[in-house]
Write an enzyme that holds these catalytic residues in place. Structure first.
Site, PDB file in Angstrom:
ATOM      1  N   LYS A  10       0.843  -1.198   0.000  1.00 24.51           N
ATOM      2  CA  LYS A  10       0.000   0.000   0.000  1.00 24.51           C
ATOM      3  C   LYS A  10       0.879   1.249   0.000  1.00 24.51           C
ATOM      4  O   LYS A  10       2.091   1.187   0.253  1.00 24.51           O
ATOM      5  CB  LYS A  10      -0.948  -0.065   1.197  1.00 24.51           C
ATOM      6  CG  LYS A  10      -1.917  -1.250   1.071  1.00 24.51           C
ATOM      7  CD  LYS A  10      -2.940  -1.311   2.174  1.00 24.51           C
ATOM      8  CE  LYS A  10      -3.839  -2.526   1.953  1.00 24.51           C
ATOM      9  NZ  LYS A  10      -4.894  -2.638   2.983  1.00 24.51           N
ATOM     10  N   TYR A  50     -11.967  -3.815  -4.158  1.00 24.24           N
ATOM     11  CA  TYR A  50     -12.496  -3.910  -2.797  1.00 24.24           C
ATOM     12  C   TYR A  50     -14.016  -3.944  -2.770  1.00 24.24           C
ATOM     13  O   TYR A  50     -14.631  -3.532  -1.782  1.00 24.24           O
ATOM     14  CB  TYR A  50     -11.970  -2.730  -1.970  1.00 24.24           C
ATOM     15  CG  TYR A  50     -10.556  -2.932  -1.460  1.00 24.24           C
ATOM     16  CD1 TYR A  50     -10.240  -3.998  -0.612  1.00 24.24           C
ATOM     17  CD2 TYR A  50      -9.527  -2.052  -1.798  1.00 24.24           C
ATOM     18  CE1 TYR A  50      -8.951  -4.179  -0.129  1.00 24.24           C
ATOM     19  CE2 TYR A  50      -8.233  -2.226  -1.326  1.00 24.24           C
ATOM     20  CZ  TYR A  50      -7.956  -3.291  -0.490  1.00 24.24           C
ATOM     21  OH  TYR A  50      -6.684  -3.481  -0.002  1.00 24.24           O
ATOM     22  N   PHE A  58     -15.555   1.913   6.564  1.00 26.03           N
ATOM     23  CA  PHE A  58     -14.186   2.298   6.183  1.00 26.03           C
ATOM     24  C   PHE A  58     -13.972   2.341   4.674  1.00 26.03           C
ATOM     25  O   PHE A  58     -12.883   2.653   4.208  1.00 26.03           O
ATOM     26  CB  PHE A  58     -13.166   1.342   6.833  1.00 26.03           C
ATOM     27  CG  PHE A  58     -13.366  -0.108   6.497  1.00 26.03           C
ATOM     28  CD1 PHE A  58     -12.862  -0.648   5.316  1.00 26.03           C
ATOM     29  CD2 PHE A  58     -14.045  -0.951   7.367  1.00 26.03           C
ATOM     30  CE1 PHE A  58     -13.037  -1.983   5.001  1.00 26.03           C
ATOM     31  CE2 PHE A  58     -14.232  -2.306   7.059  1.00 26.03           C
ATOM     32  CZ  PHE A  58     -13.716  -2.822   5.874  1.00 26.03           C
ATOM     33  N   ARG A  86      -0.272 -14.825   4.263  1.00 22.29           N
ATOM     34  CA  ARG A  86      -1.169 -14.212   5.252  1.00 22.29           C
ATOM     35  C   ARG A  86      -0.545 -14.269   6.646  1.00 22.29           C
ATOM     36  O   ARG A  86      -0.687 -13.343   7.436  1.00 22.29           O
ATOM     37  CB  ARG A  86      -2.525 -14.922   5.260  1.00 22.29           C
ATOM     38  CG  ARG A  86      -3.301 -14.788   3.966  1.00 22.29           C
ATOM     39  CD  ARG A  86      -4.102 -13.533   3.844  1.00 22.29           C
ATOM     40  NE  ARG A  86      -5.173 -13.430   4.807  1.00 22.29           N
ATOM     41  CZ  ARG A  86      -6.043 -12.411   4.848  1.00 22.29           C
ATOM     42  NH1 ARG A  86      -5.933 -11.420   3.962  1.00 22.29           N
ATOM     43  NH2 ARG A  86      -6.980 -12.361   5.751  1.00 22.29           N
ATOM     44  N   THR A  92      -5.184  -7.932  10.254  1.00 23.82           N
ATOM     45  CA  THR A  92      -5.565  -6.711   9.525  1.00 23.82           C
ATOM     46  C   THR A  92      -5.270  -5.452  10.335  1.00 23.82           C
ATOM     47  O   THR A  92      -4.765  -4.471   9.797  1.00 23.82           O
ATOM     48  CB  THR A  92      -7.078  -6.759   9.193  1.00 23.82           C
ATOM     49  OG1 THR A  92      -7.317  -7.928   8.409  1.00 23.82           O
ATOM     50  CG2 THR A  92      -7.523  -5.534   8.419  1.00 23.82           C
ATOM     51  N   ARG A 103       2.784  -6.377   9.437  1.00 18.29           N
ATOM     52  CA  ARG A 103       1.960  -5.336  10.075  1.00 18.29           C
ATOM     53  C   ARG A 103       2.332  -5.160  11.547  1.00 18.29           C
ATOM     54  O   ARG A 103       2.232  -4.058  12.077  1.00 18.29           O
ATOM     55  CB  ARG A 103       0.484  -5.688   9.923  1.00 18.29           C
ATOM     56  CG  ARG A 103      -0.025  -5.507   8.481  1.00 18.29           C
ATOM     57  CD  ARG A 103      -1.425  -6.060   8.344  1.00 18.29           C
ATOM     58  NE  ARG A 103      -2.019  -5.867   7.038  1.00 18.29           N
ATOM     59  CZ  ARG A 103      -2.994  -6.618   6.552  1.00 18.29           C
ATOM     60  NH1 ARG A 103      -3.471  -7.614   7.269  1.00 18.29           N
ATOM     61  NH2 ARG A 103      -3.508  -6.377   5.359  1.00 18.29           N
ATOM     62  N   ASN A 113      -2.634  -0.102   6.035  1.00 17.65           N
ATOM     63  CA  ASN A 113      -1.960  -1.121   6.850  1.00 17.65           C
ATOM     64  C   ASN A 113      -0.882  -1.879   6.065  1.00 17.65           C
ATOM     65  O   ASN A 113      -0.722  -3.089   6.201  1.00 17.65           O
ATOM     66  CB  ASN A 113      -2.990  -2.071   7.466  1.00 17.65           C
ATOM     67  CG  ASN A 113      -3.864  -2.747   6.420  1.00 17.65           C
ATOM     68  OD1 ASN A 113      -3.709  -2.487   5.231  1.00 17.65           O
ATOM     69  ND2 ASN A 113      -4.746  -3.620   6.834  1.00 17.65           N
ATOM     70  N   HIS A 116      -1.673  -5.660   1.296  1.00 12.33           N
ATOM     71  CA  HIS A 116      -2.849  -6.518   1.118  1.00 12.33           C
ATOM     72  C   HIS A 116      -2.366  -7.865   0.613  1.00 12.33           C
ATOM     73  O   HIS A 116      -1.439  -7.926  -0.194  1.00 12.33           O
ATOM     74  CB  HIS A 116      -3.816  -5.912   0.083  1.00 12.33           C
ATOM     75  CG  HIS A 116      -4.893  -6.867  -0.326  1.00 12.33           C
ATOM     76  ND1 HIS A 116      -6.070  -6.997   0.382  1.00 12.33           N
ATOM     77  CD2 HIS A 116      -4.954  -7.789  -1.325  1.00 12.33           C
ATOM     78  CE1 HIS A 116      -6.804  -7.934  -0.189  1.00 12.33           C
ATOM     79  NE2 HIS A 116      -6.156  -8.442  -1.221  1.00 12.33           N
ATOM     80  N   GLU A 127      -8.502 -11.179  -7.906  1.00  9.59           N
ATOM     81  CA  GLU A 127      -7.630 -10.020  -7.717  1.00  9.59           C
ATOM     82  C   GLU A 127      -6.513  -9.946  -8.758  1.00  9.59           C
ATOM     83  O   GLU A 127      -6.144  -8.861  -9.200  1.00  9.59           O
ATOM     84  CB  GLU A 127      -7.049 -10.058  -6.295  1.00  9.59           C
ATOM     85  CG  GLU A 127      -8.122  -9.829  -5.223  1.00  9.59           C
ATOM     86  CD  GLU A 127      -7.637 -10.099  -3.812  1.00  9.59           C
ATOM     87  OE1 GLU A 127      -6.447 -10.483  -3.626  1.00  9.59           O
ATOM     88  OE2 GLU A 127      -8.436  -9.907  -2.870  1.00  9.59           O
TER      89      GLU A 127
HETATM   90  P1  CMP Z   1      -6.964  -5.418   3.372  1.00  9.73           P
HETATM   91  O1  CMP Z   1      -6.393  -6.690   3.855  1.00  9.73           O
HETATM   92  O2  CMP Z   1      -6.399  -4.805   2.163  1.00  9.73           O
HETATM   93  O3  CMP Z   1      -8.548  -5.596   3.165  1.00  9.73           O
HETATM   94  C1  CMP Z   1      -9.503  -4.579   3.390  1.00  9.73           C
HETATM   95  C2  CMP Z   1      -8.882  -3.311   3.890  1.00  9.73           C
HETATM   96  O4  CMP Z   1      -9.790  -2.357   4.461  1.00  9.73           O
HETATM   97  C3  CMP Z   1      -7.952  -3.629   5.025  1.00  9.73           C
HETATM   98  O5  CMP Z   1      -6.823  -4.322   4.557  1.00  9.73           O
HETATM   99  C4  CMP Z   1      -7.684  -2.230   5.551  1.00  9.73           C
HETATM  100  O6  CMP Z   1      -6.772  -1.531   4.726  1.00  9.73           O
HETATM  101  C5  CMP Z   1      -9.042  -1.558   5.384  1.00  9.73           C
HETATM  102  N1  CMP Z   1      -9.744  -1.394   6.654  1.00  9.73           N
HETATM  103  C6  CMP Z   1      -9.903  -0.229   7.302  1.00  9.73           C
HETATM  104  N2  CMP Z   1     -10.599  -0.392   8.422  1.00  9.73           N
HETATM  105  C7  CMP Z   1     -10.914  -1.702   8.505  1.00  9.73           C
HETATM  106  C8  CMP Z   1     -11.623  -2.483   9.453  1.00  9.73           C
HETATM  107  N3  CMP Z   1     -12.163  -1.958  10.553  1.00  9.73           N
HETATM  108  N4  CMP Z   1     -11.719  -3.803   9.209  1.00  9.73           N
HETATM  109  C9  CMP Z   1     -11.184  -4.352   8.103  1.00  9.73           C
HETATM  110  N5  CMP Z   1     -10.487  -3.643   7.164  1.00  9.73           N
HETATM  111  C10 CMP Z   1     -10.351  -2.332   7.372  1.00  9.73           C
END
Ligand code: CMP
Length: 136
Positions: A10, A50, A58, A86, A92, A103, A113, A116, A127
């Site tokens: 990201k 997404y 969010f 993962r 996450t 992370r 974060n 992905h 994807e």
């Molecule tokens: P990612 O694994 O890319 O998948 C969905 C993304 O939404 C997640 O990482 C975060 O970047 C974003 N996100 C922001 N807030 C939340 C939340 N509360 N729960 C899950 N994903 C979130």
């Protein structure tokens, strides 16, 4: 069995100069880089990528964070690559991500974060077509 997964770093990871650090963790683990590129996502691409999160609180912040800034996308291959990646990425929410994970070690922001990673074979197949259409 060898399988493939998709990751993208990201904007925060790219802007903070963490590309080499993060990619090297996957290489050290033994995963092979099958495709790698820097790119930017359009709003249209980000909303498609997404789409399962559309309507969540969010969603808009996520789309705004991800679009119009450099990201680095990659296809990685190795034994049980989806699960292994993962695990290396961590939870996450970086607050909950274990130390030693990407992370857990480098981030604090839940939206930006750092990375992905596909969460299943179905997600990978969907994807990879969005971020690497040239492979098809
Ligand atoms: P990612 O694994 O890319 O998948 C969905 C993304 O939404 C997640 O990482 C975060 O970047 C974003 N996100 C922001 N807030 C939340 C939340 N509360 N729960 C899950 N994903 C979130």
């Amino acid at each position: 069995m060898s399988e493939k997964t998709l990751i993208f770093l990201k904007p925060a990871a790219v802007e903070r100069g963490l590309v080499g650090e993060i990619i090297s963790r996957f290489e050290r683990k033994g995963l092979k880089i099958k495709a790698l590129k820097m790119m930017q996502m359009s709003r249209e691409t980000a909303e498609e990528f997404y789409s399962i999160h559309r309507g969540k609180p969010f969603f808009e912040e996520l789309i705004e964070t991800i679009t119009g800034r450099d990201i680095v996308a990659a296809v990685l291959e190795g034994r049980e690559a989806i699960k292994v990646v993962r695990t290396l990425v961590g939870a996450t929410d970086p607050v909950k991500a274990a130390p030693g994970t990407i992370r857990g070690d480098f981030g604090l922001d839940i939206t930006d974060n750092l990375i992905h990673a596909s969460d299943s074979q179905e997600s990978f197949e969907r994807e990879v077509k969005i971020l690497f259409p040239e492979l098809f």
